[in-house]
Motif scaffolding. Structure first.
Motif, PDB file in Angstrom:
ATOM      1  N   UNK A  87     -14.908 -17.778 -17.063  1.00 52.02           N
ATOM      2  CA  UNK A  87     -14.253 -17.276 -18.270  1.00 52.02           C
ATOM      3  C   UNK A  87     -15.017 -16.144 -18.924  1.00 52.02           C
ATOM      4  N   UNK A  88     -16.340 -16.269 -18.993  1.00 52.25           N
ATOM      5  CA  UNK A  88     -17.159 -15.230 -19.624  1.00 52.25           C
ATOM      6  C   UNK A  88     -17.155 -13.949 -18.799  1.00 52.25           C
ATOM      7  N   UNK A  89     -17.191 -14.092 -17.476  1.00 54.09           N
ATOM      8  CA  UNK A  89     -17.187 -12.913 -16.601  1.00 54.09           C
ATOM      9  C   UNK A  89     -15.877 -12.143 -16.684  1.00 54.09           C
ATOM     10  N   UNK A  90     -14.836 -12.775 -17.208  1.00 50.95           N
ATOM     11  CA  UNK A  90     -13.550 -12.110 -17.329  1.00 50.95           C
ATOM     12  C   UNK A  90     -13.477 -11.113 -18.472  1.00 50.95           C
ATOM     13  N   UNK A  91     -14.512 -11.058 -19.305  1.00 51.70           N
ATOM     14  CA  UNK A  91     -14.545 -10.111 -20.422  1.00 51.70           C
ATOM     15  C   UNK A  91     -15.367  -8.894 -20.005  1.00 51.70           C
ATOM     16  N   UNK A  92     -14.763  -7.740 -20.085  1.00 50.72           N
ATOM     17  CA  UNK A  92     -15.438  -6.510 -19.665  1.00 50.72           C
ATOM     18  C   UNK A  92     -16.703  -6.272 -20.481  1.00 50.72           C
ATOM     19  N   UNK A  93     -17.763  -5.917 -19.793  1.00 45.28           N
ATOM     20  CA  UNK A  93     -19.022  -5.624 -20.471  1.00 45.28           C
ATOM     21  C   UNK A  93     -19.899  -6.831 -20.709  1.00 45.28           C
TER      22      UNK A  93
END
Length: 264
Positions: A87-93
């Motif tokens: 889930x966290x990796x799905x947010x750019x940056x």
């Protein structure tokens, strides 16, 4: 003409057309005389009238880092941790990294408890490494409504970070595992907040941001407004897709908070 005649102009006197008293043309004349000769680049620019656009180097900022730090004896907490990373990796940056805390039990005792082997691909973390992260998600099973001793021992090793307040202002959340429905899904996270308080960290609960999933009553589901959770039962029960989806949501939610706080 005789002495003192006005026919010979003084060498110190400027032409009247350029040096009239109170006239700014005198200053312009001096500026023109004293101005430096144009360089080759200046002459080219003056001739063509073209200007060279400034080239600005684009700097790429390194990703913000979320450390998903957990203790998991039978794999229930670890399953949540992996979905949180997704889930966290799905947010750019934003980039999430998995870490486990050191085991405090001897190998002999761990074998007697029939704990499965640990994934060697997830490294153990040291307290000093916490300083590198921009945010945290800490996961652990309950022990009588509080975090497991292994996670508490890890927090106890952060004395130097506490002394220097290195982690102050950084956001953190919790996710847990319990054996039963009334076994500490909320209190295990609630009692862990004291660890963050002394470090000056920011506790980030998920509230009811999971939407309708927080209100489902058609199946047994771990988790609470404090954070994601799983019911382990006697150890044989695996996390359901609903519990894993809540964990993924928490990872994504925390990443958006970390990104928002990281903006200048």
């Amino acid at each position: 003409m005789g002495k003192g005649g006005g026919c010979v102009p003084s060498k110190k006197k400027k032409p009247s057309s350029l040096a009239t008293a109170g006239d700014d043309h005198g200053t312009e004349y001096e500026d023109a005389v004293n101005a430096p000769l144009p360089t080759e680049d200046d002459q080219t620019t003056a001739t063509t009238g073209a200007t060279t656009p400034a080239i600005t180097a684009r700097t790429v900022s390194p990703p913000l880092k979320i450390f998903v730090v957990f203790y998991s004896m039978y794999g229930h907490v670890e399953s949540l941790a992996r979905r949180m990373k997704k889930g966290a990796d799905g947010v750019e940056g934003v980039e999430a990294r998995l870490y486990r805390v050191p085991e405090t039990l001897s190998e002999e005792v761990v074998e007697q408890m029939k704990a499965p082997g640990r994934d060697t691909g997830v490294p153990e973390i040291t307290s000093g490494e916490l300083a590198e992260a921009d945010g945290f998600l800490f996961g652990f099973p309950t022990r009588y409504g509080c975090m497991a001793a292994q996670m508490k021992a890890f927090f106890d090793s952060t004395g130097q970070l506490w002394k220097e307040q290195t982690l102050a202002g950084k956001p953190a959340g919790f996710f847990v595992s319990t054996g039963t429905q009334g076994g500490g899904q909320e209190t295990t996270a609630w009692t862990a907040i004291t660890q963050l308080v002394h470090h000056g960290m920011l506790f980030v609960p998920i509230g009811y941001t999971f939407g309708a999933g927080m209100f489902k009553m058609d199946s047994v589901r771990g988790g609470s407004p404090y954070g994601a959770g799983v019911f382990a039962g006697d150890g044989s029960r695996e996390a359901t897709e609903t519990e894993l989806a809540l964990a993924e949501h928490q990872g994504n939610y925390m990443a958006t908070i970390v990104k928002r706080l990281g903006q200048p």
